[in-house]
Design a protein around this motif. Sequence first.
Motif, PDB file in Angstrom:
ATOM      1  N   VAL A 289       0.821  -1.248  -0.346  1.00 20.75           N
ATOM      2  CA  VAL A 289      -0.295  -0.102   0.273  1.00 20.75           C
ATOM      3  C   VAL A 289       0.870   1.358  -0.023  1.00 20.75           C
ATOM      4  N   TYR A 290       0.739   2.131  -0.861  1.00 25.12           N
ATOM      5  CA  TYR A 290       1.219   3.545  -1.545  1.00 25.12           C
ATOM      6  C   TYR A 290       0.438   4.778  -0.452  1.00 25.12           C
ATOM      7  N   ASN A 291       0.906   5.844  -0.623  1.00 27.69           N
ATOM      8  CA  ASN A 291       0.367   7.141  -0.511  1.00 27.69           C
ATOM      9  C   ASN A 291      -0.343   7.393   1.747  1.00 27.69           C
ATOM     10  N   ARG A 292      -0.416   6.493   2.036  1.00 28.46           N
ATOM     11  CA  ARG A 292      -1.079   6.314   3.387  1.00 28.46           C
ATOM     12  C   ARG A 292      -0.982   8.138   4.067  1.00 28.46           C
ATOM     13  N   LYS A 293       0.241   8.108   3.659  1.00 34.63           N
ATOM     14  CA  LYS A 293       0.637   9.648   4.460  1.00 34.63           C
ATOM     15  C   LYS A 293       1.662   9.831   3.558  1.00 34.63           C
ATOM     16  N   ALA A 294       1.184  11.828   3.733  1.00 34.28           N
ATOM     17  CA  ALA A 294       1.817  13.193   3.428  1.00 34.28           C
ATOM     18  C   ALA A 294       3.009  13.198   4.372  1.00 34.28           C
ATOM     19  N   SER A 295       4.256  12.567   3.505  1.00 36.90           N
ATOM     20  CA  SER A 295       5.724  12.649   4.812  1.00 36.90           C
ATOM     21  C   SER A 295       5.425  13.714   5.189  1.00 36.90           C
ATOM     22  N   ARG A 296       5.727  14.834   4.394  1.00 40.07           N
ATOM     23  CA  ARG A 296       6.441  16.403   4.829  1.00 40.07           C
ATOM     24  C   ARG A 296       4.762  17.658   4.725  1.00 40.07           C
ATOM     25  N   THR A 297       5.237  18.148   5.863  1.00 34.99           N
ATOM     26  CA  THR A 297       3.922  18.441   6.233  1.00 34.99           C
ATOM     27  C   THR A 297       4.083  19.827   7.303  1.00 34.99           C
ATOM     28  N   GLY A 298       5.193  19.937   7.050  1.00 31.50           N
ATOM     29  CA  GLY A 298       6.023  21.938   7.455  1.00 31.50           C
ATOM     30  C   GLY A 298       6.190  21.088   9.204  1.00 31.50           C
ATOM     31  N   ARG A 299       6.055  20.922   9.234  1.00 35.91           N
ATOM     32  CA  ARG A 299       6.661  19.650  11.218  1.00 35.91           C
ATOM     33  C   ARG A 299       6.972  18.892  11.350  1.00 35.91           C
ATOM     34  N   ALA A 300       8.727  18.991  11.427  1.00 42.27           N
ATOM     35  CA  ALA A 300       9.797  17.671  11.672  1.00 42.27           C
ATOM     36  C   ALA A 300       9.225  17.098  12.691  1.00 42.27           C
ATOM     37  N   GLY A 301       9.506  15.764  11.969  1.00 37.16           N
ATOM     38  CA  GLY A 301       8.783  14.205  12.699  1.00 37.16           C
ATOM     39  C   GLY A 301       7.422  14.251  12.282  1.00 37.16           C
ATOM     40  N   TYR A 302       6.363  14.872  11.781  1.00 38.51           N
ATOM     41  CA  TYR A 302       4.983  14.477  11.923  1.00 38.51           C
ATOM     42  C   TYR A 302       4.595  13.821  10.254  1.00 38.51           C
ATOM     43  N   SER A 303       3.950  13.367   9.876  1.00 42.78           N
ATOM     44  CA  SER A 303       3.229  13.101   9.091  1.00 42.78           C
ATOM     45  C   SER A 303       1.991  13.335   8.342  1.00 42.78           C
ATOM     46  N   ARG A 304       0.954  13.505   8.012  1.00 45.80           N
ATOM     47  CA  ARG A 304      -0.492  13.675   7.905  1.00 45.80           C
ATOM     48  C   ARG A 304      -1.045  12.164   6.991  1.00 45.80           C
ATOM     49  N   TRP A 305      -2.147  11.844   8.082  1.00 46.54           N
ATOM     50  CA  TRP A 305      -2.810  10.433   7.439  1.00 46.54           C
ATOM     51  C   TRP A 305      -3.660  11.059   5.945  1.00 46.54           C
ATOM     52  N   ASN A 306      -3.018  10.620   4.825  1.00 45.46           N
ATOM     53  CA  ASN A 306      -4.110  10.742   4.222  1.00 45.46           C
ATOM     54  C   ASN A 306      -5.902   9.872   4.140  1.00 45.46           C
ATOM     55  N   PRO A 307      -6.646  10.372   3.039  1.00 39.70           N
ATOM     56  CA  PRO A 307      -7.845   9.604   3.322  1.00 39.70           C
ATOM     57  C   PRO A 307      -7.532   8.102   2.692  1.00 39.70           C
ATOM     58  N   ILE A 308      -8.240   7.357   3.803  1.00 36.98           N
ATOM     59  CA  ILE A 308      -7.637   5.931   2.680  1.00 36.98           C
ATOM     60  C   ILE A 308      -8.341   5.801   1.776  1.00 36.98           C
ATOM     61  N   SER A 309      -9.609   7.103   0.658  1.00 35.42           N
ATOM     62  CA  SER A 309      -9.631   6.302  -0.715  1.00 35.42           C
ATOM     63  C   SER A 309      -9.050   6.868  -1.411  1.00 35.42           C
ATOM     64  N   GLU A 310      -7.457   7.586  -0.577  1.00 40.51           N
ATOM     65  CA  GLU A 310      -6.425   8.098  -1.761  1.00 40.51           C
ATOM     66  C   GLU A 310      -5.192   7.105  -1.641  1.00 40.51           C
ATOM     67  N   TRP A 311      -5.217   6.010  -0.749  1.00 43.73           N
ATOM     68  CA  TRP A 311      -4.593   5.090  -0.675  1.00 43.73           C
ATOM     69  C   TRP A 311      -4.620   4.574  -1.940  1.00 43.73           C
ATOM     70  N   VAL A 312      -2.934   3.296  -2.105  1.00 39.62           N
ATOM     71  CA  VAL A 312      -2.844   3.451  -3.216  1.00 39.62           C
ATOM     72  C   VAL A 312      -3.053   1.399  -3.260  1.00 39.62           C
ATOM     73  N   TRP A 313      -3.408   0.886  -3.240  1.00 35.08           N
ATOM     74  CA  TRP A 313      -3.326  -0.977  -3.384  1.00 35.08           C
ATOM     75  C   TRP A 313      -2.933  -1.824  -3.891  1.00 35.08           C
ATOM     76  N   SER A 314      -1.962  -2.963  -4.039  1.00 34.92           N
ATOM     77  CA  SER A 314      -1.813  -3.421  -4.314  1.00 34.92           C
ATOM     78  C   SER A 314      -2.321  -4.630  -5.352  1.00 34.92           C
ATOM     79  N   PRO A 315      -3.110  -4.648  -7.034  1.00 31.62           N
ATOM     80  CA  PRO A 315      -4.299  -5.729  -6.737  1.00 31.62           C
ATOM     81  C   PRO A 315      -4.828  -7.166  -5.783  1.00 31.62           C
ATOM     82  N   ARG A 316      -3.802  -7.427  -6.025  1.00 30.19           N
ATOM     83  CA  ARG A 316      -3.873  -8.632  -4.881  1.00 30.19           C
ATOM     84  C   ARG A 316      -2.740  -8.602  -3.945  1.00 30.19           C
TER      85      ARG A 316
END
Length: 403
Positions: A289-316
């Motif tokens: 699974v890719y794109n779970r987090k937006a790693s650069r948010t302007g706050r060192a050490g913090y990541s913002r979670w993306n909505p599950i609808s935006e995650w990229v899943w392997s087909p199987r």
Amino acid sequence: MYTPFGPPIDLSSLANFAQVDARPRRTVFCGRVSTKDNQNPSSSIPRQVALAAQPLEEGEEFAAYFWDVESGMLPPEARGLGPKEMYDALQVPTPRDGGLQDLLDRAEMMGITHVLAERSDRIARAMLTSLTVEHELQKTGVEVIYANEPTGGTKSGQLRSRRYGQVEAEVYRTVLLEMSMGGQIQHAIGGWNHGYPPYPYTTAIDENAPASARNRFGEARPKRKLIPHPDSRRFTAAGELHRLRREEHLKAADIIAVLSAEPDRYPGKWTHNLVEGLIANPKLAGYQVYNRKASRTGRAGYSRWNPISEWVWSPRPVHDAVVSLDEWKQAQEVTAGLRGGAEGGGPLTRIRAEAGRLGLTVTLVEEHGSHSTYRVGSQRIVLPTPIPEALVQQIIEDLRSSV
């Protein structure tokens, strides 16, 4: 502004004939290179200095040098957060007096009159950011000059050239993002891992992955897939912490207490972030699974979670699973309920709570379809599945009397 329509006689002796800036000219350099890995700051920054220096007056030198090794997609406040040791290790021959945010903070105090850069995208690739920087500097009387812009002519012509350059930089930025995202999506669909492997896994080079052609940055990194960690206890521990959340509705602190009570069985240093991260990680269900987090948010050490609808899943599924996808989903639903303050758990939760108050830990020993065996302190108890409500009070009274 020069005008050919001057006075009919010489008025230059009058006090207000010309407006003069009483401040001495003080010019600084501003530059940026995207990364220390795929670009070479030790050669790029000096090259930028040489190009930006062309508008300097005869005999003039830069009073200070402000430059970053950061993405041009970041706002000023998110740049320059790397430690001084990192910049020193780059061995860039150009001195560094700070980054873009330092320039904005100190421009007025330093009496800066001009900021020279190679081109506008060295300030930022986002047009709004570069415009904001220019505006903030102009408020303190600082003129921003880009060496690749034409000199002379009309102000409107200069402005048109600058804005076209800034639009071009932002379009290029968007194209890069689209291409990068497309490549990362294909990487995930192919089942190759992004980032550090989760606790129950390690990675192995996929010998069957298509070979990448050598590019200008050298050999591409080999593609890797997740495989179970050599210590099989990690798989067991990850499965147990998922079960504790999914079936017993335990919070992270309670899960940590259960796992830490048997370090030989559940190895590792258990923390709140590790427990919650593993419970939330869909890779434990066997998918990449890719794109779970937006790693650069302007706050060192913090990541913002993306909505599950935006995650990229392997087909199987592409690697061994710790839990099924349905079990992973159930754990997320329980987590949401716990965070929302909903009461979770049932008979076993109350037994655990009472044992905790008595300084005891309840640990699952083995599980069968009709019953499960638990260790409570030094005792072993066998509980039917499901646990009858009438049995709960009896077990709690037995625990109290045994302490």
